[in-house]
Scaffold this motif. Structure first.
Motif, PDB file in Angstrom:
ATOM      1  N   SER A 105       0.758  -1.246   0.000  1.00  0.00           N
ATOM      2  CA  SER A 105      -0.076   0.144   0.018  1.00  0.00           C
ATOM      3  C   SER A 105       0.757   1.316  -0.032  1.00  0.00           C
ATOM      4  CB  SER A 105      -0.774  -0.055   1.172  1.00  0.00           C
ATOM      5  OG  SER A 105      -1.417   1.144   1.673  1.00  0.00           O
ATOM      6  N   LEU A 106       0.192   2.437  -0.342  1.00  0.00           N
ATOM      7  CA  LEU A 106       0.975   3.681  -0.321  1.00  0.00           C
ATOM      8  C   LEU A 106       1.407   3.970   1.257  1.00  0.00           C
ATOM      9  CD1 LEU A 106      -0.629   5.457  -3.231  1.00  0.00           C
ATOM     10  CD2 LEU A 106       1.892   4.746  -3.205  1.00  0.00           C
ATOM     11  N   LEU A 107       0.506   3.485   2.148  1.00  0.00           N
ATOM     12  CA  LEU A 107       0.827   4.067   3.569  1.00  0.00           C
ATOM     13  C   LEU A 107       1.276   2.738   4.533  1.00  0.00           C
ATOM     14  CD1 LEU A 107      -2.792   5.702   4.410  1.00  0.00           C
ATOM     15  CD2 LEU A 107      -0.478   6.648   3.528  1.00  0.00           C
ATOM     16  N   ASP A 108       2.178   3.010   5.205  1.00  0.00           N
ATOM     17  CA  ASP A 108       2.885   2.188   6.257  1.00  0.00           C
ATOM     18  C   ASP A 108       1.622   1.571   6.932  1.00  0.00           C
ATOM     19  OD1 ASP A 108       5.354   2.761   5.155  1.00  0.00           O
ATOM     20  OD2 ASP A 108       5.641   4.132   6.837  1.00  0.00           O
ATOM     21  N   TYR A 112      -4.538  -1.635   2.602  1.00  0.00           N
ATOM     22  CA  TYR A 112      -5.105  -0.850   1.556  1.00  0.00           C
ATOM     23  C   TYR A 112      -5.612   0.285   2.373  1.00  0.00           C
ATOM     24  CZ  TYR A 112      -9.176   0.892  -0.829  1.00  0.00           C
ATOM     25  OH  TYR A 112     -10.145   1.715  -1.468  1.00  0.00           O
ATOM     26  N   SER A 113      -5.651   1.473   1.673  1.00  0.00           N
ATOM     27  CA  SER A 113      -6.591   2.674   2.308  1.00  0.00           C
ATOM     28  C   SER A 113      -7.130   3.288   1.157  1.00  0.00           C
ATOM     29  CB  SER A 113      -5.265   3.422   2.961  1.00  0.00           C
ATOM     30  OG  SER A 113      -4.841   4.344   2.148  1.00  0.00           O
ATOM     31  N   LEU A 114      -7.816   4.302   1.572  1.00  0.00           N
ATOM     32  CA  LEU A 114      -8.403   5.323   0.448  1.00  0.00           C
ATOM     33  C   LEU A 114      -7.462   6.024  -0.225  1.00  0.00           C
ATOM     34  CD1 LEU A 114     -11.456   6.951   2.854  1.00  0.00           C
ATOM     35  CD2 LEU A 114     -11.468   5.354   1.211  1.00  0.00           C
ATOM     36  N   VAL A 115      -6.169   6.179   0.374  1.00  0.00           N
ATOM     37  CA  VAL A 115      -5.218   6.857  -0.389  1.00  0.00           C
ATOM     38  C   VAL A 115      -4.831   5.968  -1.850  1.00  0.00           C
ATOM     39  CG1 VAL A 115      -2.905   7.578  -0.221  1.00  0.00           C
ATOM     40  CG2 VAL A 115      -4.345   7.958   1.666  1.00  0.00           C
ATOM     41  N   ASP A 116      -4.999   4.859  -1.467  1.00  0.00           N
ATOM     42  CA  ASP A 116      -4.423   3.843  -2.572  1.00  0.00           C
ATOM     43  C   ASP A 116      -5.452   4.191  -3.969  1.00  0.00           C
ATOM     44  OD1 ASP A 116      -2.208   2.320  -1.594  1.00  0.00           O
ATOM     45  OD2 ASP A 116      -3.578   1.739  -0.113  1.00  0.00           O
ATOM     46  N   THR A 117      -7.007   3.949  -3.410  1.00  0.00           N
ATOM     47  CA  THR A 117      -7.863   4.124  -4.331  1.00  0.00           C
ATOM     48  C   THR A 117      -7.874   5.512  -5.123  1.00  0.00           C
ATOM     49  OG1 THR A 117      -9.641   2.874  -3.321  1.00  0.00           O
ATOM     50  CG2 THR A 117     -10.346   4.572  -4.962  1.00  0.00           C
ATOM     51  N   HIS A 118      -7.581   6.834  -4.313  1.00  0.00           N
ATOM     52  CA  HIS A 118      -7.333   8.020  -4.847  1.00  0.00           C
ATOM     53  C   HIS A 118      -6.134   7.966  -5.939  1.00  0.00           C
ATOM     54  CE1 HIS A 118      -7.488  12.334  -4.935  1.00  0.00           C
ATOM     55  NE2 HIS A 118      -6.262  12.471  -5.023  1.00  0.00           N
TER      56      HIS A 118
END
Length: 162
Positions: A105-108, A112-118
Motif C-alpha cells: 500500500s502507499l501507507l505504512d 489498503y487505504s482510501l489513499v490507494d484508491t485516490h
C-alpha cells in the motif's frame, strides 16, 4: 452547469459534495474529508499523526505533481510540451513503483487505504494516453489489486453504465 450546481461548486467542475452542509470540491479535499469523517473507524484512513501526514502527502502529490504532468500531456500544444510532460509522468511512475515494490500500500501499516484508491484513479488516466504501466512491476501489481476491488470497478465505469 446549472445554477443549483454552481452554488455547490462555483468552478462548475466535478467532483463536489454537500455532506450535511459541508460543501467541498476538489477530489483531494473530498477524499481527505471523507477519510477523516468515515475512514478512520473502518481502518481505511489513518488517525491524526504521522500516517495521516503520509496520506495527505500521497493524495496531494497525486493531484498536484502527477496529475499536473498528465494534464500537461493532454493539453499541451507542442511536441516539446508533450515530451517534457511524458518525462515527468515517467518520474512519477518511478516514484510510485519504488514505493510499491516493497509495500502492499502507499501507507505504512495498511494493506489498503482510501489513499490507494485516490492515486489509482489518477493512474487509470494513463490508459487514455496509452501509457503502459506493466513494466513498473510494483506499481502494476498494486494497480491490478486495486482495480479488482468491486467499489473501484463500479466507480471507474463510464457515466450511465451500471
Amino acid at each position: 452547469q446549472t445554477e443549483e450546481y454552481l452554488k455547490i461548486n462555483p468552478n462548475g467542475l466535478v467532483p463536489a459534495i454537500d455532506h450535511d452542509g459541508t460543501i467541498l470540491w476538489e477530489s483531494a479535499a473530498i477524499d481527505m474529508y471523507l477519510g477523516e469523517t468515515f475512514g478512520v473507524e473502518k481502518n481505511l484512513y489513518p488517525p491524526p499523526g504521522k500516517l495521516r501526514g503520509q496520506a495527505m502527502k500521497w493524495i496531494v502529490w497525486s493531484n498536484v505533481t502527477f496529475g499536473e504532468a498528465i494534464g500537461r500531456y493532454f493539453h499541451g500544444d507542442s511536441k516539446e510540451i508533450a515530451e517534457k510532460a511524458m518525462t515527468d509522468i515517467s518520474k512519477c511512475l518511478k516514484i510510485l513503483d519504488d514505493r510499491l515494490k516493497e509495500n502492499p500500500s502507499l501507507l505504512d501499516d495498511f494493506e489498503y487505504s482510501l489513499v490507494d484508491t485516490h492515486v489509482a484513479v489518477i493512474v487509470a488516466w494513463l490508459s487514455l494516453i496509452k501509457v503502459d504501466i506493466e513494466p513498473y512491476e510494483g506499481l502494476w501489481k498494486w494497480y491490478m489489486k486495486i482495480s479488482e476491488r468491486p467499489a473501484f470497478t463500479k466507480a471507474m465505469k463510464p457515466s450511465g453504465e451500471t
